[in-house]
Every structure is written in structure tokens, then in C-alpha cells.
Design an enzyme around this catalytic site. Structure first.
Site, mmCIF file in Angstrom:
data_model
loop_
_atom_site.group_PDB
_atom_site.id
_atom_site.type_symbol
_atom_site.label_atom_id
_atom_site.label_comp_id
_atom_site.label_asym_id
_atom_site.label_seq_id
_atom_site.Cartn_x
_atom_site.Cartn_y
_atom_site.Cartn_z
ATOM 1 N N ASP A 205 0.868 -1.165 0.000
ATOM 2 C CA ASP A 205 0.000 0.000 0.000
ATOM 3 C C ASP A 205 0.916 1.230 0.000
ATOM 4 O O ASP A 205 1.521 1.566 1.020
ATOM 5 C CB ASP A 205 -0.900 -0.044 1.245
ATOM 6 C CG ASP A 205 -1.725 1.219 1.414
ATOM 7 O OD1 ASP A 205 -1.473 2.207 0.700
ATOM 8 O OD2 ASP A 205 -2.614 1.223 2.281
ATOM 9 N N GLN A 208 0.843 6.410 1.087
ATOM 10 C CA GLN A 208 1.608 7.459 1.770
ATOM 11 C C GLN A 208 3.075 7.495 1.371
ATOM 12 O O GLN A 208 3.741 8.506 1.593
ATOM 13 C CB GLN A 208 1.491 7.284 3.298
ATOM 14 C CG GLN A 208 0.071 7.398 3.835
ATOM 15 C CD GLN A 208 -0.593 8.743 3.536
ATOM 16 O OE1 GLN A 208 0.061 9.728 3.171
ATOM 17 N NE2 GLN A 208 -1.906 8.785 3.654
ATOM 18 N N LYS A 231 -3.062 12.277 -3.273
ATOM 19 C CA LYS A 231 -2.133 12.456 -2.153
ATOM 20 C C LYS A 231 -0.756 12.912 -2.644
ATOM 21 O O LYS A 231 0.153 13.109 -1.854
ATOM 22 C CB LYS A 231 -2.005 11.150 -1.375
ATOM 23 C CG LYS A 231 -3.292 10.754 -0.639
ATOM 24 C CD LYS A 231 -3.047 9.631 0.303
ATOM 25 C CE LYS A 231 -4.315 8.941 0.762
ATOM 26 N NZ LYS A 231 -5.132 9.763 1.643
ATOM 27 N N CYS A 370 -9.151 6.141 9.669
ATOM 28 C CA CYS A 370 -9.396 4.867 8.965
ATOM 29 C C CYS A 370 -8.389 3.798 9.395
ATOM 30 O O CYS A 370 -7.973 2.976 8.571
ATOM 31 C CB CYS A 370 -9.369 5.040 7.451
ATOM 32 S SG CYS A 370 -10.603 6.184 6.861
HETATM 33 N N1 C6P Z 1 -5.666 7.891 4.029
HETATM 34 C C1 C6P Z 1 -5.883 9.701 5.615
HETATM 35 O O1 C6P Z 1 -6.367 10.774 6.007
HETATM 36 P P1 C6P Z 1 -7.749 6.516 -0.885
HETATM 37 O O2 C6P Z 1 -8.810 7.083 0.020
HETATM 38 O O3 C6P Z 1 -8.216 5.284 -1.601
HETATM 39 O O4 C6P Z 1 -7.126 7.535 -1.782
HETATM 40 O O5 C6P Z 1 -6.559 6.076 0.073
HETATM 41 C C2 C6P Z 1 -6.780 5.090 1.044
HETATM 42 C C3 C6P Z 1 -5.586 4.907 1.895
HETATM 43 C C4 C6P Z 1 -4.918 3.697 1.860
HETATM 44 N N2 C6P Z 1 -3.803 3.492 2.571
HETATM 45 C C5 C6P Z 1 -3.274 4.453 3.345
HETATM 46 C C6 C6P Z 1 -2.009 4.163 4.082
HETATM 47 C C7 C6P Z 1 -3.906 5.699 3.434
HETATM 48 O O6 C6P Z 1 -3.365 6.639 4.197
HETATM 49 C C8 C6P Z 1 -5.090 5.923 2.703
HETATM 50 C C9 C6P Z 1 -5.828 7.229 2.825
HETATM 51 C C10 C6P Z 1 -6.271 9.192 4.254
HETATM 52 O O7 C6P Z 1 -5.103 9.060 6.294
HETATM 53 C C11 C6P Z 1 -7.754 9.217 4.055
HETATM 54 S S1 C6P Z 1 -8.601 8.090 5.130
#
Ligand code: C6P
Length: 412
Positions: A205, A208, A231, A370
Site C-alpha cells: 500500500d 503514503q 495524495k 481509517c
Molecule cells: N488515508 C488519511 O487521512 P484513498 O482514500 O483510496 O485515496 O486512500 C486510502 C488509503 C490507503 N492506505 C493508506 C495508508 C492511506 O493513508 C489511505 C488514505 C487518508 O489518512 C484518508 S482516510
């Protein structure tokens, strides 16, 4: 590189939103890039230009606009592939975001390759996006989910990781490269090598990590990498899944519809080649082009320079946060993490902290981010999180600290 050589003022000038006030007379301090990053003029212009001059559907029309739109969409794919070190642009599948990328792998590779009793090895620091898709699949196929533990100081327990890989012989090892709560940067290459040694497939994943440090799929030898444009200074609505070609080719399609087929008859269809096999329907075309512009932008500054700038900021932020009486900061020392600081004051609700900071013009996030199981692990329901990116400054860290003293003043 020292902070003097990294020209933050010049970078900030590229981001129109950073020139605005949060409230009348209060300049915005944006410390929520982990949730979503701000967009430079270069990305906004690329999307604006597409709608002004080129807008057409891709892979369909035989007119000049359709051809230009298709070329721009595919060119952006090639840029994204180069950015992560993929040699074949077709190994990059456009998705909506990291979440969809991981769900794609669960629905296609997971459904096809995992059988009852198989183990999926995750970690205790996963975002729900790299947890819930596997929980759904595990319930459907009777799989076993196991977890690499997180230590008190917010690192992965590597000894336990290697032991679990050897003993459980998972079919899939899926983990975050960088925690969105602790900021921990995990030793991905070592875990991937251990997983490959027992024949497991690996998924990283990169939501970040890809925006904040150099990430190279070949050096890592990772099988799947998921990340989101929004991001990394790109638009919302588009993300990517990198996969090794042999794996992508063997996977069944994800969604059915236009563009993912070569031939359709009333009762059957023949799938298109990778990556189109996974891109059913009209995609987010302007957003994909904006994604390509974001990659150009980050590359023009340099991922190593961005990483070093954030390293300096987080080291400074951790030093200053440690001065604030009663503040508990989660996660490891600066050298093991990216620009994320999650913290809590005993007896003060994280939302109240965020609200007081907001009144000072400082945008942070409060909640479980999350990552509920990770918060449970630390016996806390929620944290307040400040996160940094290429456009943040030492002065903004100082404003955060002043804001936290204000929180203490208000709530005692
Ligand atoms: N974290 C945060 O505020 P999406 O929403 O699909 O673009 O990314 C999901 C996601 C998956 N893995 C990690 C490690 C993340 O940090 C995130 C998204 C944001 O921390 C929104 S919850």
C-alpha cells in the site's frame, strides 16, 4: 541537502490555495496532506487545458480530439510508470484510488488464486483499505488473516514478521509502506524478499510512500503497488495499481463493460489486453492527465529532496511537540518515519484540539484516520494528526505548537 537549498517559498508560490486565509486575517496553515495534498498551478492548468482544447472520450473516436485525448491519457500512464520505476507502462492500471486498486487485486487475483485455509499476512498498522477487502474475501473463501504486530514505539516487529512468514507460509503478504497514523516507514524490501522466499505474492500500500519518497518497483521487487493521485499533488478520482505483467495477464477482469473487451457476443466476451482489461467504462480522463502533470511536478523538484525536506520538518516537529506538557505523540523517532505526527492530550477530545487549531487557521485531521485497529492497539479511540508535505515550513510547525499551547490554555 539543507533546508536553505530547498526553496519552499518558490514551491509555495505554485500552490494558489496556500495564498488564502483560513479565516479573515488568519493565513491558512495546511497540515493535512496525508488526507489529501494541495494542487500546484501546473496540475490545475493541465486539466483546464484538457477541457478547453482536447476534451473527448479515449480509445473510441477517429477524430482529432479523440486521438489527442487518447495520446495524453496514455502519455500520463507512461509518466506514472517511469515515476515508480516500471519498465512497461502497461503494468500501470488506472483506478479511482488506492482503495480501488487493493479491491481490484482482492476481487481478481485473490478470488482466482486463494483457497479455503490459505493465509493472508497483513499488519496491525493497516488502513481500512488494506484490511476490509481481505476481510470480505476471507469471509467468502474461508481464508485466514494473520497480522505482523506493531511494537510500543510504532515499528513493525520484524522478528515476528519473518517468523510468521516462515511458520504460516502465507499466500499473500500485503502491508503499508508508510503508516498514515504513525508515519512509520516499513522496511518493504526486506519483507518482500522474505515473502518471495516462501513463494508468497506481495502487495504494498503506497498511498503514503509514493507521494513522499522515491519508490521503485524494481528495486523493491514488489508484485503489486497501490497509490492515489490526490495524495501526490494530483486530482481526486484517479489512482493506480502497478502489477507485474505476468500476474496482471493471468488475472480475470475486474468490472465488465466498454473498453475492457476485444470482442463481445450475446452470451460471451473476449477480454482486452492489460491494462485495458481492468479499465471498464469511460475513465477519469482529465484526472489521469492531471496525475501525469503531478508526477512531472514532483519530479521537477526531486523525490529525494522532498523526502529530505520532510525529514527535517518531522525531526523539528517531534522536538517541538516534546516540549508541550502533557502531549503524547505516537509513532517512532524521526529517522524511522515520514512527515506525520499523531498526538493526544489526556482528557481533551481530539476533535476539540482540531477545532481550536482550526480557529488559528491550522488544518489538521482528528479521528481514527481509517485505522481503528491501530488505535485500539494503543488503547485510544482517536488522535489529532498533523502531516507535512513539500510546501510546509518550520514556521508552520511553530504555529502548530503555539496552537497547542492555546488548546491547553482553553481546556486547562
Ligand atoms: N488515508 C488519511 O487521512 P484513498 O482514500 O483510496 O485515496 O486512500 C486510502 C488509503 C490507503 N492506505 C493508506 C495508508 C492511506 O493513508 C489511505 C488514505 C487518508 O489518512 C484518508 S482516510
Amino acid at each position: 541537502m539543507s533546508i536553505q537549498l530547498f526553496d519552499v517559498a518558490r514551491i509555495r508560490a505554485d500552490f494558489p490555495i496556500l495564498q488564502r486565509e483560513a479565516h479573515p486575517g488568519v493565513l491558512l496553515v495546511y497540515l493535512d496532506s496525508t488526507a489529501t495534498a494541495q494542487k500546484p498551478q501546473q496540475v490545475i492548468d493541465a486539466m483546464d487545458e484538457f477541457y478547453r482544447r482536447t476534451n473527448a472520450n479515449i480509445h473510441r473516436g477517429i477524430h482529432v480530439l479523440a486521438e489527442e485525448a487518447t495520446a495524453a491519457y496514455e502519455e500520463a500512464r507512461a509518466k506514472i510508470a517511469r515515476f515508480i520505476g516500471a519498465t512497461d507502462a502497461n503494468e500501470v492500471v488506472y483506478t479511482r484510488n488506492t482503495t480501488e486498486s487493493i479491491n481490484l487485486v482482492a476481487h481478481t487475483w485473490g478470488r482466482r488464486n486463494l483457497q479455503a485455509g490459505d493465509v493472508i499476512l497483513l499488519t496491525e498498522m493497516e488502513h481500512h483499505s488494506n484490511l476490509v477487502p481481505w476481510q470480505i474475501l476471507a469471509a467468502e473463501k474461508n481464508l485466514r488473516l494473520e497480522f505482523i504486530p506493531v511494537t510500543e514505539d510504532g515499528l513493525l516487529d520484524l522478528k515476528a514478521a519473518f517468523r510468521l512468514i516462515d511458520e504460516l507460509r502465507p499466500k499473500l503478504v500485503a502491508f503499508t509502506h508508510m503508516s498514515n497514523v504513525l508515519g512509520t516507514i516499513n522496511p518493504a524490501a526486506k519483507i518482500i524478499a522474505a515473502a518471495h522466499a516462501i513463494g508468497a505474492v506481495t502487495l504494498l500500500d503506497g498511498a503514503q510512500s509514493v507521494p513522499h519518497l522515491p519508490v521503485n518497483v524494481q528495486t523493491l521487487d514488489v508484485d503489486f503497488l497501490a497509490f492515489s493521485a490526490h495524495k501526490m499533488c494530483g486530482p481526486t478520482g484517479v489512482g493506480a495499481l502497478y502489477g507485474k505483467m505476468a500476474l496482471l495477464e493471468a488475472m480475470p477482469p475486474f468490472l465488465g463493460g466498454g473498453d475492457m473487451i476485444k470482442k463481445v457476443e450475446l452470451r460471451s466476451f473476449r477480454v482486452n489486453d492489460v491494462p485495458h482489461k481492468f479499465e471498464a467504462g469511460t475513465p477519469a480522463i482529465a484526472e489521469a492527465i492531471g496525475f501525469g502533470a503531478a508526477v512531472d511536478y514532483l519530479q521537477s523538484i526531486g523525490m529525494t529532496a522532498i523526502e529530505q525536506h520532510e525529514q527535517q520538518l518531522i525531526a523539528y516537529a517531534l522536538e517541538r511537540l516534546a516540549e508541550v506538557p502533557g502531549l503524547r505523540v505516537f509513532g517512532p523517532q524521526a529517522q524511522h518515519k515520514g512527515g506525520v505526527a499523531s498526538f493526544a492530550f489526556q482528557g481533551i477530545h481530539p476533535h476539540d484540539i482540531a477545532q481550536v487549531l482550526d480557529a488559528e487557521g491550522i488544518a489538521v485531521r482528528a479521528g481514527h484516520h481509517c485505522a481503528m485497529p491501530l488505535h485500539n492497539k494503543f488503547n485510544i479511540l482517536a488522535t489529532t494528526r498533523a502531516s507535512f508535505y513539500l510546501y510546509n515550513t518550520h514556521d508552520e510547525v511553530d504555529r502548530l505548537i503555539a496552537g497547542l499551547y492555546k488548546v491547553k490554555e482553553i481546556f486547562g
